[in-house]
Write a protein that holds these residues in place. Sequence first.
Motif, PDB file in Angstrom:
ATOM      1  N   GLN A  58      -4.922 -27.697  12.306  1.00  0.00           N
ATOM      2  CA  GLN A  58      -5.364 -26.420  12.139  1.00  0.00           C
ATOM      3  C   GLN A  58      -3.891 -25.580  12.430  1.00  0.00           C
ATOM      4  O   GLN A  58      -3.710 -26.263  14.239  1.00  0.00           O
ATOM      5  CB  GLN A  58      -6.256 -26.075  12.217  1.00  0.00           C
ATOM      6  CG  GLN A  58      -7.383 -26.759  12.224  1.00  0.00           C
ATOM      7  CD  GLN A  58      -9.325 -26.756  11.542  1.00  0.00           C
ATOM      8  OE1 GLN A  58      -9.416 -25.590  10.650  1.00  0.00           O
ATOM      9  NE2 GLN A  58      -9.704 -26.956  11.942  1.00  0.00           N
ATOM     10  N   VAL A  59      -3.812 -24.622  11.891  1.00  0.00           N
ATOM     11  CA  VAL A  59      -3.459 -23.876  12.901  1.00  0.00           C
ATOM     12  C   VAL A  59      -4.083 -22.026  12.941  1.00  0.00           C
ATOM     13  O   VAL A  59      -3.750 -21.167  11.996  1.00  0.00           O
ATOM     14  CB  VAL A  59      -1.575 -23.726  13.165  1.00  0.00           C
ATOM     15  CG1 VAL A  59      -0.600 -22.444  14.190  1.00  0.00           C
ATOM     16  CG2 VAL A  59      -1.266 -24.815  12.789  1.00  0.00           C
ATOM     17  N   TRP A  60      -4.311 -22.210  14.025  1.00  0.00           N
ATOM     18  CA  TRP A  60      -5.167 -20.667  13.939  1.00  0.00           C
ATOM     19  C   TRP A  60      -4.179 -19.267  14.012  1.00  0.00           C
ATOM     20  O   TRP A  60      -3.680 -19.476  15.685  1.00  0.00           O
ATOM     21  CB  TRP A  60      -6.543 -20.794  15.263  1.00  0.00           C
ATOM     22  CG  TRP A  60      -7.201 -19.342  14.333  1.00  0.00           C
ATOM     23  CD1 TRP A  60      -7.659 -18.449  13.317  1.00  0.00           C
ATOM     24  CD2 TRP A  60      -7.862 -19.026  15.674  1.00  0.00           C
ATOM     25  NE1 TRP A  60      -8.832 -17.832  14.075  1.00  0.00           N
ATOM     26  CE2 TRP A  60      -8.501 -17.530  15.399  1.00  0.00           C
ATOM     27  CE3 TRP A  60      -7.289 -18.278  17.570  1.00  0.00           C
ATOM     28  CZ2 TRP A  60      -9.296 -16.213  16.184  1.00  0.00           C
ATOM     29  CZ3 TRP A  60      -7.960 -17.778  17.884  1.00  0.00           C
ATOM     30  CH2 TRP A  60      -9.155 -16.486  17.410  1.00  0.00           C
ATOM     31  N   ILE A  61      -4.007 -18.301  13.253  1.00  0.00           N
ATOM     32  CA  ILE A  61      -2.776 -17.563  14.137  1.00  0.00           C
ATOM     33  C   ILE A  61      -3.826 -16.063  13.744  1.00  0.00           C
ATOM     34  O   ILE A  61      -4.619 -15.504  13.255  1.00  0.00           O
ATOM     35  CB  ILE A  61      -2.304 -16.829  12.688  1.00  0.00           C
ATOM     36  CG1 ILE A  61      -1.540 -18.251  12.216  1.00  0.00           C
ATOM     37  CG2 ILE A  61      -1.413 -16.937  13.255  1.00  0.00           C
ATOM     38  CD1 ILE A  61      -0.615 -18.907  11.101  1.00  0.00           C
ATOM     39  N   ALA A  62      -3.853 -15.653  14.911  1.00  0.00           N
ATOM     40  CA  ALA A  62      -5.040 -14.671  15.497  1.00  0.00           C
ATOM     41  C   ALA A  62      -3.899 -13.152  15.239  1.00  0.00           C
ATOM     42  O   ALA A  62      -2.454 -12.396  16.169  1.00  0.00           O
ATOM     43  CB  ALA A  62      -5.630 -14.102  16.753  1.00  0.00           C
ATOM     44  N   CYS A  63      -4.002 -11.721  13.784  1.00  0.00           N
ATOM     45  CA  CYS A  63      -2.535 -10.968  13.769  1.00  0.00           C
ATOM     46  C   CYS A  63      -3.424  -9.656  13.843  1.00  0.00           C
ATOM     47  O   CYS A  63      -4.363  -9.200  13.069  1.00  0.00           O
ATOM     48  CB  CYS A  63      -2.514 -11.177  12.240  1.00  0.00           C
ATOM     49  SG  CYS A  63      -2.015 -12.521  11.768  1.00  0.00           S
ATOM     50  N   GLY A  64      -2.377  -9.314  15.064  1.00  0.00           N
ATOM     51  CA  GLY A  64      -3.262  -7.620  15.479  1.00  0.00           C
ATOM     52  C   GLY A  64      -2.788  -6.527  14.179  1.00  0.00           C
ATOM     53  O   GLY A  64      -1.875  -6.738  13.376  1.00  0.00           O
ATOM     54  N   PRO A  86      -3.087 -23.490   7.817  1.00  0.00           N
ATOM     55  CA  PRO A  86      -3.058 -22.059   8.547  1.00  0.00           C
ATOM     56  C   PRO A  86      -4.124 -21.340   8.387  1.00  0.00           C
ATOM     57  O   PRO A  86      -5.095 -21.385   7.651  1.00  0.00           O
ATOM     58  CB  PRO A  86      -1.923 -21.592   8.157  1.00  0.00           C
ATOM     59  CG  PRO A  86      -2.160 -21.683   7.121  1.00  0.00           C
ATOM     60  CD  PRO A  86      -2.329 -23.015   6.676  1.00  0.00           C
ATOM     61  N   CYS A  87      -4.883 -20.948   9.220  1.00  0.00           N
ATOM     62  CA  CYS A  87      -6.060 -20.085   9.416  1.00  0.00           C
ATOM     63  C   CYS A  87      -5.824 -18.844   9.687  1.00  0.00           C
ATOM     64  O   CYS A  87      -5.950 -18.690  11.107  1.00  0.00           O
ATOM     65  CB  CYS A  87      -7.107 -20.993   9.693  1.00  0.00           C
ATOM     66  SG  CYS A  87      -8.816 -19.661  10.068  1.00  0.00           S
ATOM     67  N   VAL A  88      -6.659 -17.230   9.085  1.00  0.00           N
ATOM     68  CA  VAL A  88      -5.981 -16.339   9.613  1.00  0.00           C
ATOM     69  C   VAL A  88      -7.052 -15.021  10.450  1.00  0.00           C
ATOM     70  O   VAL A  88      -7.628 -14.967   9.579  1.00  0.00           O
ATOM     71  CB  VAL A  88      -4.749 -15.495   9.301  1.00  0.00           C
ATOM     72  CG1 VAL A  88      -4.911 -13.800   9.418  1.00  0.00           C
ATOM     73  CG2 VAL A  88      -3.607 -16.102   8.593  1.00  0.00           C
ATOM     74  N   ARG A 109      -1.016 -13.024   1.442  1.00  0.00           N
ATOM     75  CA  ARG A 109      -2.066 -13.839   0.940  1.00  0.00           C
ATOM     76  C   ARG A 109      -1.843 -14.005  -0.917  1.00  0.00           C
ATOM     77  O   ARG A 109      -2.442 -15.138  -1.692  1.00  0.00           O
ATOM     78  CB  ARG A 109      -2.269 -11.681   0.418  1.00  0.00           C
ATOM     79  CG  ARG A 109      -3.146 -11.550   1.002  1.00  0.00           C
ATOM     80  CD  ARG A 109      -3.876  -9.952   0.872  1.00  0.00           C
ATOM     81  NE  ARG A 109      -5.061  -9.186   1.436  1.00  0.00           N
ATOM     82  CZ  ARG A 109      -5.038  -8.139   1.572  1.00  0.00           C
ATOM     83  NH1 ARG A 109      -4.381  -7.480   1.228  1.00  0.00           N
ATOM     84  NH2 ARG A 109      -6.187  -7.936   2.842  1.00  0.00           N
ATOM     85  N   ALA A 110      -0.232 -13.845  -0.508  1.00  0.00           N
ATOM     86  CA  ALA A 110       0.091 -14.671  -2.469  1.00  0.00           C
ATOM     87  C   ALA A 110       0.055 -16.280  -2.366  1.00  0.00           C
ATOM     88  O   ALA A 110      -0.189 -17.248  -3.166  1.00  0.00           O
ATOM     89  CB  ALA A 110       1.477 -13.683  -2.380  1.00  0.00           C
ATOM     90  N   ALA A 111       0.493 -16.388  -0.658  1.00  0.00           N
ATOM     91  CA  ALA A 111       1.036 -17.516  -0.486  1.00  0.00           C
ATOM     92  C   ALA A 111      -0.555 -18.368  -0.152  1.00  0.00           C
ATOM     93  O   ALA A 111      -0.091 -19.745  -0.291  1.00  0.00           O
ATOM     94  CB  ALA A 111       1.870 -18.137   0.111  1.00  0.00           C
ATOM     95  N   GLY A 112      -1.338 -17.635  -0.339  1.00  0.00           N
ATOM     96  CA  GLY A 112      -2.847 -18.557  -0.158  1.00  0.00           C
ATOM     97  C   GLY A 112      -3.220 -19.225   0.928  1.00  0.00           C
ATOM     98  O   GLY A 112      -4.573 -19.708   1.082  1.00  0.00           O
ATOM     99  N   VAL A 113      -2.797 -18.402   1.705  1.00  0.00           N
ATOM    100  CA  VAL A 113      -3.306 -18.437   3.055  1.00  0.00           C
ATOM    101  C   VAL A 113      -4.892 -18.292   2.839  1.00  0.00           C
ATOM    102  O   VAL A 113      -4.758 -16.752   2.564  1.00  0.00           O
ATOM    103  CB  VAL A 113      -2.747 -17.638   3.957  1.00  0.00           C
ATOM    104  CG1 VAL A 113      -2.844 -17.681   6.305  1.00  0.00           C
ATOM    105  CG2 VAL A 113      -1.531 -18.314   4.298  1.00  0.00           C
ATOM    106  N   PRO A 114      -5.490 -19.231   4.268  1.00  0.00           N
ATOM    107  CA  PRO A 114      -6.770 -18.188   3.672  1.00  0.00           C
ATOM    108  C   PRO A 114      -7.446 -16.942   5.374  1.00  0.00           C
ATOM    109  O   PRO A 114      -6.437 -17.771   6.054  1.00  0.00           O
ATOM    110  CB  PRO A 114      -7.568 -19.464   4.418  1.00  0.00           C
ATOM    111  CG  PRO A 114      -6.786 -20.953   4.782  1.00  0.00           C
ATOM    112  CD  PRO A 114      -5.287 -20.485   4.655  1.00  0.00           C
ATOM    113  N   PHE A 115      -7.669 -16.940   5.510  1.00  0.00           N
ATOM    114  CA  PHE A 115      -8.155 -15.412   5.837  1.00  0.00           C
ATOM    115  C   PHE A 115      -9.634 -15.447   5.881  1.00  0.00           C
ATOM    116  O   PHE A 115     -10.114 -15.614   5.316  1.00  0.00           O
ATOM    117  CB  PHE A 115      -8.055 -14.078   5.340  1.00  0.00           C
ATOM    118  CG  PHE A 115      -6.236 -13.761   5.350  1.00  0.00           C
ATOM    119  CD1 PHE A 115      -5.797 -14.319   4.521  1.00  0.00           C
ATOM    120  CD2 PHE A 115      -6.323 -12.890   6.586  1.00  0.00           C
ATOM    121  CE1 PHE A 115      -4.604 -13.841   4.844  1.00  0.00           C
ATOM    122  CE2 PHE A 115      -4.492 -12.307   6.717  1.00  0.00           C
ATOM    123  CZ  PHE A 115      -3.589 -12.609   5.395  1.00  0.00           C
ATOM    124  N   THR A 116     -10.664 -15.694   7.420  1.00  0.00           N
ATOM    125  CA  THR A 116     -11.476 -15.687   7.996  1.00  0.00           C
ATOM    126  C   THR A 116     -11.981 -14.800   8.835  1.00  0.00           C
ATOM    127  O   THR A 116     -10.869 -14.975  10.210  1.00  0.00           O
ATOM    128  CB  THR A 116     -12.200 -16.998   8.177  1.00  0.00           C
ATOM    129  OG1 THR A 116     -13.338 -17.727   8.711  1.00  0.00           O
ATOM    130  CG2 THR A 116     -10.910 -18.080   9.114  1.00  0.00           C
TER     131      THR A 116
END
Length: 479
Positions: A58-64, A86-88, A109-116
Amino acid sequence: MRGMHPITLDRAWPLHGGAATRRLEAQAIAAAGPHVLMRRAGLAAARLALALAPHARQVWIACGPGNNGGDGLEAAMHLQHWGRQPCVRWFGDEHRLAPDAAASLARARAAGVPFTDAMPELQPQDLAIDALLGLGSARPATGDLAACIAALNASAAPVLAIDLPTGLAADTGQANGPAVQAQHTLSLLTLKPGLFTGVGRDLAGQVWFDALQQCATAQADATLAGPPPTRTRAHASHKGSYGDVAVLGGAPGMRGAAVLAGSAALHAGAGRVYVAALDSGPDLTTDAPELMWRAPAELALARLTVACGCGGGPQIAAWLPQVLAEAAQLVLDADALNALAADEGLQDRLRQRRQPTVLTPHPLEAARLLGSSTAAVQADRLAAAQTLAERFGAVVVLKGSGTVVAAPGQAPAINPTGNARLATAGTGDVLAGFVASHLAAGSSASEAARHAVYQHGALADAWPAGQALTASALARAAN
Ligand SMILES: NC(=O)C1=CN([C@@H]2O[C@H](COP(=O)(O)OP(=O)(O)OC[C@H]3O[C@@H](n4cnc5c(N)ncnc54)[C@H](O)[C@@H]3O)[C@@H](O)[C@H]2O)[C@@H](O)CC1
Ligand SMILES: [K+]
């Protein structure tokens, strides 16, 4: 330079602060078109993430909320394409997004990246990416953002920061609130000075650089210093070829400091080293019989490189008028700096001096010289060192993590070597001896300071793990 590189110690690197980086960014965007740089930034971050954590589940990506977050969203999209997980966690407001970050949000979003909003349970082989804040960090993080910084810092997985660890000031290397402690930082477009001084080195970990296919045309704000050139000694040389150093210091009870500086100058290559102690007691027995003991009044200052102040106590003040007027080359350290700070007349004499001079203050000594506080000096180490250099017309070595070397009219240099093992008594005396030795051998004041600081730190970096680093051993390790 194309592509991504780890920052290595084998060469010098130009550094650009926030304002210069913003100018370069605007030029690059004007030339390359909108969103191009952010796409490159995200791709570079994703590639580095894969290289750093090839076995990550898993790669957790914290985006500001800004463009730093946009870089993270781009990286997430690539990792998703490459079959990673990845998980954003995203902090933005869709109605107030800059166009580049908005474009990257749409692509992720179009690539289907999960957001949580929940942080996944990361394992040591996984990776966390800090894309919370970069250059735009404007105030101390609070609330959910601060909680996210704490979660990144508590993660079992290593943290890769994009551009800057969140909370670290690009120009000063200070954090005025919660900050991310990264194992790796990928600096984009330019290398920022704050990554290498103050708390920057501790927060950034290994620094990587990607110029995003731009070449920085702006003049650098500072330099990350490279190694000194190797000096070869001509066969037809003699001890006079490498210059004479005199150490003036060693007040009662503090002779050891003068001996350390003398021993350091000797081992760093000075031809002859005199030690003139302000204590009138018997000569100190040392393991350096090459040191020649003299009374201070016996020194022919006008043909000597003088390291002044090492263990000098209050007694050094009485010698300073003569030393400032006569010494051919001069390093002022410790008690000499304190005496100078307390006496405006001495400061005038320093300003009037025309011979090469190097001041080696630690932050408290620098604060005394500036009439400010240690906190104010540390809040902007580059500016503090430069102000002192301009004020006194001397080269200034502001010690500490990411030692700064400033000279009048030049961009300052940050030294990349050294570690916390140097935080032991006497290492400052050793540094003064090294600087004096380089001066005596013919280097300019600014070269002597840069080279001595690099050498001093490099010796500590190469120190065997199980062996105590003492100042006397450090002095002897120079060659
Ligand atoms: N514009 C571009 O094309 C490029 C930008 N780049 C990235 O963009 C970054 C700079 O982007 P920005 O100028 O948008 O700055 P940031 O993304 O660092 O952050 C700015 C945003 O964060 C908010 N903010 C600042 N401090 C805060 C705090 N303590 N708590 C909550 N919110 C806070 C600001 O109000 C603003 O909305 C660079 O560091 C780099 O990562 C790179 O992608 C290169 C290309
Ligand atoms: K960041």
